[in-house]
Design a protein around this motif. Structure first.
Motif, PDB file in Angstrom:
ATOM      1  N   MET A  85      27.192  60.818 119.486  1.00 43.98           N
ATOM      2  CA  MET A  85      28.398  61.523 119.403  1.00 43.98           C
ATOM      3  C   MET A  85      28.112  63.022 119.533  1.00 43.98           C
ATOM      4  O   MET A  85      27.189  63.516 119.118  1.00 43.98           O
ATOM      5  N   LYS A  86      29.042  63.834 120.316  1.00 42.07           N
ATOM      6  CA  LYS A  86      28.844  65.153 120.616  1.00 42.07           C
ATOM      7  C   LYS A  86      28.800  65.769 119.340  1.00 42.07           C
ATOM      8  O   LYS A  86      29.556  65.633 118.390  1.00 42.07           O
ATOM      9  N   LEU A  87      28.081  66.941 119.331  1.00 44.21           N
ATOM     10  CA  LEU A  87      27.773  67.607 117.981  1.00 44.21           C
ATOM     11  C   LEU A  87      28.994  68.438 117.355  1.00 44.21           C
ATOM     12  O   LEU A  87      29.354  68.363 116.392  1.00 44.21           O
ATOM     13  N   PRO A  88      29.720  68.970 118.496  1.00 38.87           N
ATOM     14  CA  PRO A  88      30.925  69.581 117.879  1.00 38.87           C
ATOM     15  C   PRO A  88      32.103  68.746 117.228  1.00 38.87           C
ATOM     16  O   PRO A  88      32.678  68.911 116.289  1.00 38.87           O
ATOM     17  N   THR A  89      32.085  67.374 117.951  1.00 42.24           N
ATOM     18  CA  THR A  89      32.925  66.379 117.338  1.00 42.24           C
ATOM     19  C   THR A  89      32.269  65.827 115.971  1.00 42.24           C
ATOM     20  O   THR A  89      33.017  65.732 115.136  1.00 42.24           O
ATOM     21  N   ALA A  90      31.070  65.607 115.882  1.00 40.05           N
ATOM     22  CA  ALA A  90      30.441  65.375 114.697  1.00 40.05           C
ATOM     23  C   ALA A  90      30.613  66.327 113.505  1.00 40.05           C
ATOM     24  O   ALA A  90      31.024  65.684 112.383  1.00 40.05           O
ATOM     25  N   ASN A  91      30.562  67.563 113.759  1.00 36.14           N
ATOM     26  CA  ASN A  91      30.792  68.389 112.698  1.00 36.14           C
ATOM     27  C   ASN A  91      32.182  68.592 112.507  1.00 36.14           C
ATOM     28  O   ASN A  91      32.578  68.748 111.135  1.00 36.14           O
ATOM     29  N   GLU A  92      33.081  68.438 113.168  1.00 30.30           N
ATOM     30  CA  GLU A  92      34.315  68.336 112.928  1.00 30.30           C
ATOM     31  C   GLU A  92      34.898  67.054 111.986  1.00 30.30           C
ATOM     32  O   GLU A  92      35.676  67.188 111.153  1.00 30.30           O
ATOM     33  N   VAL A  93      34.056  65.905 112.363  1.00 24.99           N
ATOM     34  CA  VAL A  93      34.413  64.911 111.505  1.00 24.99           C
ATOM     35  C   VAL A  93      33.898  65.014 110.124  1.00 24.99           C
ATOM     36  O   VAL A  93      34.483  64.636 109.226  1.00 24.99           O
ATOM     37  N   LEU A  94      32.777  65.701 109.975  1.00 27.63           N
ATOM     38  CA  LEU A  94      32.074  65.755 108.829  1.00 27.63           C
ATOM     39  C   LEU A  94      32.997  66.567 107.852  1.00 27.63           C
ATOM     40  O   LEU A  94      33.174  66.479 106.765  1.00 27.63           O
ATOM     41  N   ALA A  95      33.514  67.910 108.462  1.00 30.40           N
ATOM     42  CA  ALA A  95      34.174  68.841 107.736  1.00 30.40           C
ATOM     43  C   ALA A  95      35.580  68.122 107.129  1.00 30.40           C
ATOM     44  O   ALA A  95      36.029  68.131 106.172  1.00 30.40           O
TER      45      ALA A  95
END
Length: 269
Positions: A85-95
């Protein structure tokens, strides 16, 4: 049509209620291998959770893990491909999960990261045999691309949460499930069928020469597209609707029964 490659899901398909491969299922797989068939495990589980089962069966093949995000050799440990999973997407999902208060598991490397241990994490460890790692609020930001993110909800909320993820992350995630309250989030294009098809191609096996067996939503694409798609009797209706064959349940050696059926002389004609 000769089936040259068999791909089976693990939980609630190949494994019985005790998370074990039954003696009959194991014997059928060994007969298939002796007959020159290729047998793959295709699962949402992480690689380190699958490898012991593959080693017990003596499988020297690529394992399709994390719903196809990682294909890695069972004995060699060779990585055939990764699709994280792309990092920006992963961090968006985590938030997003933090804001919503969802329980989540972040799969990075060979680790399952969680905020803190609870009933969900203990249940998952019992199923997978893998301990989770609690890291507190550090869970909500990652500097490493994950293979997948798993969100668990209450069963009665599951359909709504799934729909919300599909709407809010349209084009950014593939969303599926492996159990009634396990929401599986991957990079777009990641699914078991694409991985199985790729592995099969490396052996010179065509899609129509593949048999896929499963029970849940993350199995639908491989069952719908394989030459022979098989649903176990305990499968979800959506899986059965896409299957050519419905075999016995995971507790009644369903995998063995369908493998045995293609090993008969009549099946080879």
């Amino acid at each position: 049509m000769e089936i040259k490659l068999i791909a089976s899901d693990m939980d609630d398909t190949l494994l019985n209620k005790d998370c074990q491969i039954s003696p009959r299922n194991e014997a059928a797989i060994r007969k298939a291998l002796d007959a020159g068939k290729i047998f793959l495990i295709a699962t949402g589980r992480m690689y380190v959770s699958v490898r012991p089962y593959a080693q017990k069966l003596g499988l020297d093949v690529p394992l399709v893990t994390y719903n196809g995000a990682l294909v890695k050799g069972s004995l060699s440990g060779k990585v055939y491909y990764e699709h994280k999973m792309k990092l920006p997407t992963a961090n968006e999902v985590l938030a997003y999960c933090r804001e919503k208060g969802y329980y989540l598991q972040l799969y990075v490397g060979d680790s399952i990261l969680i905020k803190q241990e609870n009933d969900c994490s203990r249940m998952y460890t019992k199923i997978s045999g893998i301990q989770t790692t609690a890291i507190g609020d550090a869970l909500y930001h990652t500097d490493e691309e994950p293979y997948k993110i798993l969100v668990m909800t209450k069963s009665e909320e599951f359909a709504d949460v799934w729909q919300q993820f599909k709407e809010d992350f349209a084009g950014k995630l593939d969303v599926t499930s492996s159990k009634d309250n396990f929401l599986e989030l991957m990079e777009p294009g990641v699914n078991k069928w694409e991985a199985v098809k790729s592995v099969a191609a490396s052996y010179g096996v065509q899609p129509q020469e593949i048999m896929c067996i499963g029970d849940s939503n993350n199995d639908v694409k491989m069952i719908a597209n394989a030459g022979i798609g098989v649903a176990v009797a305990n499968a979800k209706d959506s899986v059965k609707q896409n299957a050519k064959i419905i075999t016995a349940s995971n507790n009644d050696d369903g995998v063995a029964l369908v493998i045995e059926s293609i090993l008969t002389p009549q099946a080879a004609e």
